[in-house]
Design an enzyme around this catalytic site. Structure first.
Site, mmCIF file in Angstrom:
data_model
loop_
_atom_site.group_PDB
_atom_site.id
_atom_site.type_symbol
_atom_site.label_atom_id
_atom_site.label_comp_id
_atom_site.label_asym_id
_atom_site.label_seq_id
_atom_site.Cartn_x
_atom_site.Cartn_y
_atom_site.Cartn_z
ATOM 1 N N ASP A 176 0.854 -1.188 0.000
ATOM 2 C CA ASP A 176 0.000 0.000 0.000
ATOM 3 C C ASP A 176 0.894 1.244 0.000
ATOM 4 O OD1 ASP A 176 -2.214 1.911 0.980
ATOM 5 O OD2 ASP A 176 -3.272 0.010 0.889
ATOM 6 N N HIS A 207 -3.419 5.785 4.084
ATOM 7 C CA HIS A 207 -4.180 4.611 3.650
ATOM 8 C C HIS A 207 -3.502 3.303 4.068
ATOM 9 C CE1 HIS A 207 -5.867 1.841 0.516
ATOM 10 N NE2 HIS A 207 -6.928 2.625 0.574
ATOM 11 N N SER A 378 -11.237 -0.923 0.311
ATOM 12 C CA SER A 378 -9.877 -0.927 0.867
ATOM 13 C C SER A 378 -9.880 -1.294 2.337
ATOM 14 C CB SER A 378 -9.239 0.461 0.724
ATOM 15 O OG SER A 378 -8.851 0.714 -0.592
#
Lengths: 429, 85
Positions: A176, A207, A378
């Site tokens: 990521d 994130h 996600s």
């Protein structure tokens, strides 16, 4: 909705270990009178009041009495400790008594009588279902806001709290935007990081840190609630997306290659590029995913957030649309499909494989913010990756293909289309 | 001499190449002759990444051991403050 946390609700803590009141639920056959006589004779249970008004029932029960709900043939009886064995024997022996079970607490202690009544209504339903052999396996939607004071609703929904496994000894990878290696919840847990983005090392986006937290966050974070599934897994993080959130196949594939060489049993990829209906999957990624499976690594990827339900649904993103990569859809806390969650609209791997919590998911965020609640497939994906790590600990001899089968086979069926949720809600072993 | 990657005169595209894992070294050795530049082998997964002029992609695909050649895709996350990620 982005925010720094959620207030606790008043609803049940789904998945919390069962607790019981001192009372018992007794399922009677059509001849309730005969059943009550049997209870009286065998166990000395008397004074059972037939009621139809829930308020009156609550008053009786809170006063230590016993009630009969004639419409459903169930009595809730309060007995002294020395009567319990006789009561249970009556359940086993008396022909008019079909079942006796301890009354479960399905709501927080000290709740009002209406809450209490809903609790034993659910308990009654459980007795009836088990007595009649009706084990549906279909998850009931939760209509109340979940209580997240101790753990996130996502952990409750996937039953991570009850699992006897933590992913101990299992290496799990998140590819990521990286991870905040100084985050107090994660600093001691991250074994190795590797950047595939020139000039960038840490998570300058957030994130990646959020996804790492959901999959592998600790059992005892600095601040409650707990939000990590596999609290004992060894964390490997590859930075394959820039701080601006962008990345290409070359970095992602380099990250997969690295994770496999590090012996990671699962790779979580909350990333993807939109596809159109009619698109085919990447031949390269499919070959890579098959090779990963042969080397004992399961790859899990986000299905994508391109739908605007109920107006339109979009097809599963690349690379989750590969047959050998698990595509993860997002659910909300009522176990409904998230409005943004993509659907299995393409054949040959473009299906949804499994679903996980992906709306209002609380997890770690780079310091100084520490925590954030956000939504997306996600956020669903690392729930699944965490459960794969638990399964890998539970079944150390299992191949990656077998782990996939265990994962999909143990998913909780939902009363929703498999086009949207695949096998259903992921469940911890 | 090729232009710098990403410069205005650079027409090369980034590619990912799937090869039989046992042939990664052979394909890598032959790939520059087929026009692949900046080649990076990923041996565990049987992939070679690099850059190539689009006119030479077919030649690369026809190298012995090459299974698939795909132009690199890009993924883009929403900004950190987006509610849906």
């Amino acid at each position: 909705m982005a925010g720094t946390g959620r207030s606790g609700g008043t609803g049940p803590l789904r998945g919390r270990p069962l607790q019981y009141t001192g009372a018992y639920l007794v399922l009677l056959d059509d001849d309730a009178g005969a059943g009550l006589s049997a209870l009286s004779d065998a166990a000395g249970v008397g004074g059972v009041e037939a009621v139809s008004d829930p308020g009156a029932a609550a008053d009786v029960l809170e006063g230590g009495g016993s009630v009969l709900f004639e419409q459903i043939g169930v009595a809730v009886v309060t007995v002294e400790p020395d009567q319990r064995q006789a009561l249970l024997r009556a359940g086993a022996d008396a022909p008019n008594v079909l079942a006796v079970e301890r009354e479960r607490i399905l709501h927080a202690l000290g709740t009002p009588s209406a809450e209490y009544l809903r609790g034993y209504r659910d308990g009654v339903a459980a007795v009836v279902a088990s007595s009649l052999g009706e084990v549906s396996g279909v998850a009931e939607p939760c209509t109340q806001a979940p209580d997240e004071s101790l753990s996130t609703w996502g952990l409750q929904a996937v039953r991570a709290l009850e699992s006897g496994f933590t992913g101990a000894g299992v290496r799990g990878c998140v590819l990521d935007t990286g991870v905040d290696t100084a985050h107090p919840d994660l600093a001691d847990r991250v074994v190795l990081t590797q950047s595939f983005i020139p000039g960038e090392l840490e998570d300058g986006h957030g994130h990646g840190t959020h996804c790492v937290g959901t999959a592998f966050g600790p059992a005892s974070p600095q601040t409650l609630p707990r939000y990590g599934v596999a609290t004992g897994a060894e964390i490997y993080v590859g930075k394959v997306l820039s701080d601006a959130g962008s990345g290409g196949d070359r970095a992602i594939l380099a990250g997969i290659n690295w994770a496999i060489t590090q012996g990671c049993r699962v790779i979580s990829m909350s990333l993807g590029a939109p596809t159109q209906v009619g698109d085919t999957h990447s031949v390269v990624y499919e070959a890579v995913a098959q090779r990963a499976l042969r080397q004992n690594t399961v790859i899990v990827a986000a299905a994508g957030n391109d739908s605007t339900r109920p107006v339109s649904t979009a097809s599963v993103s690349h690379p989750a649309n590969c047959p050998s990569i698990l595509a993860v859809a997002a659910l909300d806390d009522a176990l409904a499909v998230a409005e943004f969650s993509n659907a299995g609209l393409n054949p040959e791997g473009g299906q949804i494989d499994i679903a996980a919590p992906g709306v209002d998911v609380y997890s770690a965020w780079p310091e100084p913010q520490s925590y954030l609640t956000i939504s997306g497939t996600s956020m669903a994906t690392p729930h699944v990756a965490g459960v794969v790590a638990l399964l890998a600990e539970a079944h150390p001899e299992a191949s990656a293909a077998e782990l996939k089968d265990l994962l999909l086979g143990s998913a909780r069926r939902l009363d929703l289309s498999s086009i949207d949720v695949g096998a259903g809600l992921v469940q911890a072993p | 001499m090729s232009p710098e990657p990403g410069s205005p005169g650079d027409e090369r595209v980034a590619v990912v190449v799937s090869v039989a894992p046992e042939q990664v070294d052979d394909v890598l050795a032959a790939s520059s002759g087929a026009g692949l530049e900046d080649a990076e082998p990923l041996s565990a997964i049987g992939v070679i990444t690099g850059r190539i002029h689009p006119s030479r992609m077919a030649a690369l695909h026809h190298l012995a051991g090459v299974q698939a050649v795909e132009v690199e895709r890009r993924v883009q996350l929403p900004p950190p403050d987006a509610p849906v990620q």
